[in-house]
Design a protein around this motif. Sequence first.
Motif, PDB file in Angstrom:
ATOM      1  N   VAL A 174     -26.600 -54.125 -38.732  1.00 32.50           N
ATOM      2  CA  VAL A 174     -27.619 -55.036 -38.195  1.00 32.50           C
ATOM      3  C   VAL A 174     -26.997 -55.948 -37.141  1.00 32.50           C
ATOM      4  CG1 VAL A 174     -29.190 -56.933 -38.752  1.00 32.50           C
ATOM      5  CG2 VAL A 174     -29.029 -54.970 -40.290  1.00 32.50           C
ATOM      6  N   LEU A 214     -25.111 -54.967 -43.065  1.00 30.37           N
ATOM      7  CA  LEU A 214     -25.291 -56.098 -42.169  1.00 30.37           C
ATOM      8  C   LEU A 214     -24.368 -56.036 -40.953  1.00 30.37           C
ATOM      9  CD1 LEU A 214     -26.043 -58.838 -44.780  1.00 30.37           C
ATOM     10  CD2 LEU A 214     -27.564 -57.942 -43.026  1.00 30.37           C
ATOM     11  N   PHE A 260     -27.484 -58.803 -50.748  1.00 31.45           N
ATOM     12  CA  PHE A 260     -27.932 -59.099 -49.392  1.00 31.45           C
ATOM     13  C   PHE A 260     -28.235 -60.583 -49.223  1.00 31.45           C
ATOM     14  CE2 PHE A 260     -31.034 -59.530 -46.020  1.00 31.45           C
ATOM     15  CZ  PHE A 260     -30.602 -58.644 -45.056  1.00 31.45           C
ATOM     16  N   VAL A 306     -19.644 -61.714 -40.701  1.00 35.85           N
ATOM     17  CA  VAL A 306     -20.216 -60.854 -41.740  1.00 35.85           C
ATOM     18  C   VAL A 306     -19.162 -59.928 -42.319  1.00 35.85           C
ATOM     19  CG1 VAL A 306     -21.029 -58.998 -40.194  1.00 35.85           C
ATOM     20  CG2 VAL A 306     -22.202 -59.431 -42.342  1.00 35.85           C
ATOM     21  N   TYR A 349     -34.556 -60.005 -38.754  1.00 32.10           N
ATOM     22  CA  TYR A 349     -33.579 -58.933 -38.541  1.00 32.10           C
ATOM     23  C   TYR A 349     -34.275 -57.619 -38.220  1.00 32.10           C
ATOM     24  CZ  TYR A 349     -30.195 -62.043 -40.902  1.00 32.10           C
ATOM     25  OH  TYR A 349     -29.386 -63.086 -41.258  1.00 32.10           O
TER      26      TYR A 349
END
Length: 475
Positions: A70, A67, A218, A249, A387
Amino acid sequence: MSDITVPPGVATGGKKLRSNHLNFIEVVSQSVGVIAPSGTPGLVIPVVFATAGNGTWLAYLFATIALVVVGLQINVFSSRIATPGSLYVYAGHGLGRFAGVVTGWALLIGYVFTAAAVIDGTIATFLGVLQSVGLNLSGLPLNLMLSLLFVGVAFVLGWRDIRLSTRTTLIAEFSTLALILLAIVIWFVHHGSVVDTAQTGLQGVNPGTIRLGLVLAFFSFVGFEAATVLGVESQQPRKFIPRAVLASVATVGILFVVAAYGLTDAFHGNATTLDQSSAPFAVVTAAFHAPALGVVISAGVALSFFTCILASINSAARVLYALSHHGLFHASAQNTHDKHASPHIALSFSTIVALLLALGLLFSGWDELSAYGILGSLATYGFLLAYSLVTIAAPVYLYRHGELKTQHVVSALVAVVLLAVVIFGTVYPVPSWPYNILPYIFLALVALGVVYFLFLRAVAPQRLAQVEAETLGAL
């Protein structure tokens, strides 16, 4: 672009959110609020342990890395575009208005269903706190009363002031996280060692268990990008929001890894395994003779779920506000309160829908935790789709602006692969009912928004002029 331009002839009353309002910590709090990190150690980590076992900490480490990658794709846009439309506007800038609309509806589903899920989660954890002090209460009338109470308070906070909302989240989350870390540190001191060879040696762990654990881990992070909805209300949005996305994050991910490692170690040799414990910190704190700390942490977990209601409806309202400005929802949703400058109509709609979803499952016979799982899974599909589209949009956007470099392509490919692993893991092996039908329910919900967009494009293309301007970066 610092705000959404209002098309002429739509809506009356206030139109703009309060600009230059929130500092960096308050922006971070918006993302942290949707993640609800204090709730993960008490509720989600035990579920991940059921699959990943001694590899639970590793599943969270992989999820954190995934993440962060991302987040880098999201920051391609957040460092250049300031908007309350969040990933909806970002995807539109890279892939065009159709992809933007799909992303917008997926993100709206994500936030609204997250709010609905944590309404039920708040009830479950609050009742758990009462049970820990000897009050065994239950029943639908009580659930209804608690739902109205929690949602009502969250709505008032969101309606009054986004700063009040983020500060409430900040105090609740960071206080509880501090207590969780304190409990883990005391456990290791009491235990006399931080080395757990079963975990460091990954005993009983294989790639299959890590993959399934990664999927579940996740789920703990969804909503980490929520700071992006504050593109107008943030001070220095192109500076604060990218930092907030990565800070939230990465920091929360490290906390999850530490909590997963500590909880797994604390339950070794316990008669009740971690995945069978409804109050893991009660067990941990009892081991070093501090049961009162366990009760306080459990109360903090319940408060964490409450702040997630608040952060989720705030985020949903701002996405809906942007959709309304672009003619993709009723024009009234673009109004802001004359005094508080909050998107009160969009906030009201998001809150009511979330409440109805939460109560609907409870009154259909599902218990609070089952309802939390079902609604949370539907929310996760929304975030995964959003995403994925933004990740694809990022290198396209950079290419169009002559900024694309090799590292951008590599980063985006890594993010796509990691997201694909998670998406594949949610549908294969085919889960049991009702989780096996949730992907189709989600697709049907997205289709409703897409069909409405296609209808507008066919019969009233002039209403979509602002969408075209947004997605092509013409503003």
